[in-house]
Design an enzyme around this catalytic site. Structure first.
Site, short mmCIF file in Angstrom:
data_model
loop_
_atom_site.label_atom_id
_atom_site.label_comp_id
_atom_site.label_asym_id
_atom_site.label_seq_id
_atom_site.Cartn_x
_atom_site.Cartn_y
_atom_site.Cartn_z
N HIS A 42 4.37 25.64 6.17
CA HIS A 42 5.17 26.01 7.35
C HIS A 42 4.28 26.27 8.58
O HIS A 42 4.75 26.16 9.71
CB HIS A 42 5.95 27.31 7.09
CG HIS A 42 7.22 27.13 6.32
ND1 HIS A 42 7.24 26.83 4.98
CD2 HIS A 42 8.53 27.24 6.70
CE1 HIS A 42 8.52 26.76 4.58
NE2 HIS A 42 9.30 27.01 5.61
N GLU A 80 11.66 29.48 9.58
CA GLU A 80 12.99 29.05 9.11
C GLU A 80 14.08 29.49 10.09
O GLU A 80 15.12 28.85 10.21
CB GLU A 80 13.28 29.61 7.71
CG GLU A 80 12.43 28.99 6.60
CD GLU A 80 12.81 27.55 6.25
OE1 GLU A 80 14.00 27.20 6.31
OE2 GLU A 80 11.89 26.75 5.93
N CYS A 125 -0.11 27.53 3.98
CA CYS A 125 1.33 27.38 3.77
C CYS A 125 1.75 26.26 4.71
O CYS A 125 1.38 26.26 5.90
CB CYS A 125 2.03 28.68 4.12
SG CYS A 125 3.81 28.52 4.27
N ASP A 165 9.54 20.97 -0.57
CA ASP A 165 9.06 22.30 -0.18
C ASP A 165 10.23 23.26 -0.36
O ASP A 165 11.36 22.84 -0.59
CB ASP A 165 8.59 22.27 1.29
CG ASP A 165 8.12 23.64 1.77
OD1 ASP A 165 7.41 24.33 1.01
OD2 ASP A 165 8.46 24.04 2.91
N SER A 166 9.94 24.54 -0.17
CA SER A 166 11.02 25.53 -0.23
C SER A 166 11.96 25.36 0.96
O SER A 166 13.11 25.81 0.91
CB SER A 166 10.43 26.93 -0.22
OG SER A 166 9.66 27.12 0.95
N CYS A 178 4.07 22.18 -0.64
CA CYS A 178 4.28 23.62 -0.58
C CYS A 178 3.03 24.28 -1.15
O CYS A 178 2.65 24.00 -2.30
CB CYS A 178 5.51 23.99 -1.40
SG CYS A 178 5.75 25.77 -1.60
#
Ligand code: DGL
Length: 266
Positions: free
Chosen positions: A189, A154, A187, A11-12, A74
């Site tokens: 996240h 994040e 997403c 993932d990012s 992702c």
């Protein structure tokens, strides 16, 4: 014969851990290698070309580490890069998060109104909507991009912090006025903050892509005869492209275990 090679997941940043966690749960024999591209997160406001290039580089890095399958954990990379890349990587099974999550949403909606939240790139691609419409053209899609959610996660702002609650209100108030009974967390996240999203949209089924991705991965390993059937303890490694303290802290809180991260050059 049992295949001990690891599964590659990327993932990012932290988001793919929501998929990894479901893979650990469903496939406890499998070893994994996770890469978070923390040097370049977020992906969601980047061009298709940039996301495709990053995705290619991460798949190549995982192939160098001898993985037997790749999970693009992702939503953004699955939406904008995977459709162009699958042909280029015929030697290895690759799965993304769009179809498994969309199928799950179609199977649970009864109002035939499905909400989709994701990054700007994912929502602009309408990847979930296109798949859902193919499966059932009567379903109405309610798309909403939530660009601040990724940096908030994040940053480790994952409890009921006023910044998070304000962002949720800002992005989701329109969805509150629709008939959606199902919301795709488009997403990866977002499952980390799903408790706060659930509080804001009570009674709405929240679709965490990780659950369906783990099931699809299970089928894929079995169909390709590459599952690890031996119950030796698996090894889970975590790489990032830039070391930062938040990653380790949020990852440990979310996974409920101590992890150590290693730096990888892409
Ligand atoms: N977890 C990624 C996704 O699923 C976040 C993308 C980003 O870095 O903006 O879309």
């Amino acid at each position: 014969m049992s295949n001990h090679r690891p599964i590659g997941i990327f993932d990012s940043g932290l988001g793919g851990l929501t998929v990894a966690k479901e893979i650990y749960r469903l496939l406890p024999n499998e070893s994994t290698i996770y890469i978070g591209d923390t040097a370049r997160v977020p992906y969601g406001n980047r061009s298709r070309e940039a996301v495709t290039q990053f995705t290619q580089e991460l798949i190549d890095a995982l192939l160098t580490l001898d993985v037997k399958a790749v999970v693009i954990a992702c939503g953004t990379a699955s939406s904008v890069a995977l459709p162009n890349l699958q042909d280029a990587y015929k030697q290895i099974p690759i799965i993304g998060v769009i179809e498994p999550a969309a199928e799950n949403a179609v199977s649970v909606t009864t109002s035939n109104h499905i909400g989709v939240i994701g990054t700007q790139a994912t929502i602009a691609s309408n990847s979930f909507g296109n798949f859902i419409k193919k499966s059932n053209p009567h379903i109405e899609i309610h798309n909403q991009s939530c660009p601040l959610f990724v940096p908030i996660v994040e940053e480790g702002i994952i409890n009921d912090h006023p910044i998070l609650l304000e962002a949720i209100k800002h992005y989701l108030n329109k969805l509150q006025q629709t008939q959606i009974d199902t919301l795709i967390l488009g997403c990866t996240h977002y499952p980390i903050i799903s408790h706060a999203i659930a509080d804001y949209l009570p009674g709405v089924n929240l679709i965490n892509a990780g659950v369906s991705v783990a099931q699809e991965l299970n089928h894929l390993l079995i169909n390709n005869h590459i599952e690890n059937t031996s119950a030796k303890s698996p090894r889970h490694r975590y790489f990032v492209t830039d070391i930062n303290q938040n990653f380790e802290e949020v990852a440990q809180t979310f996974l409920g275990k101590q992890i150590s991260i290693e730096k990888i050059a892409i």
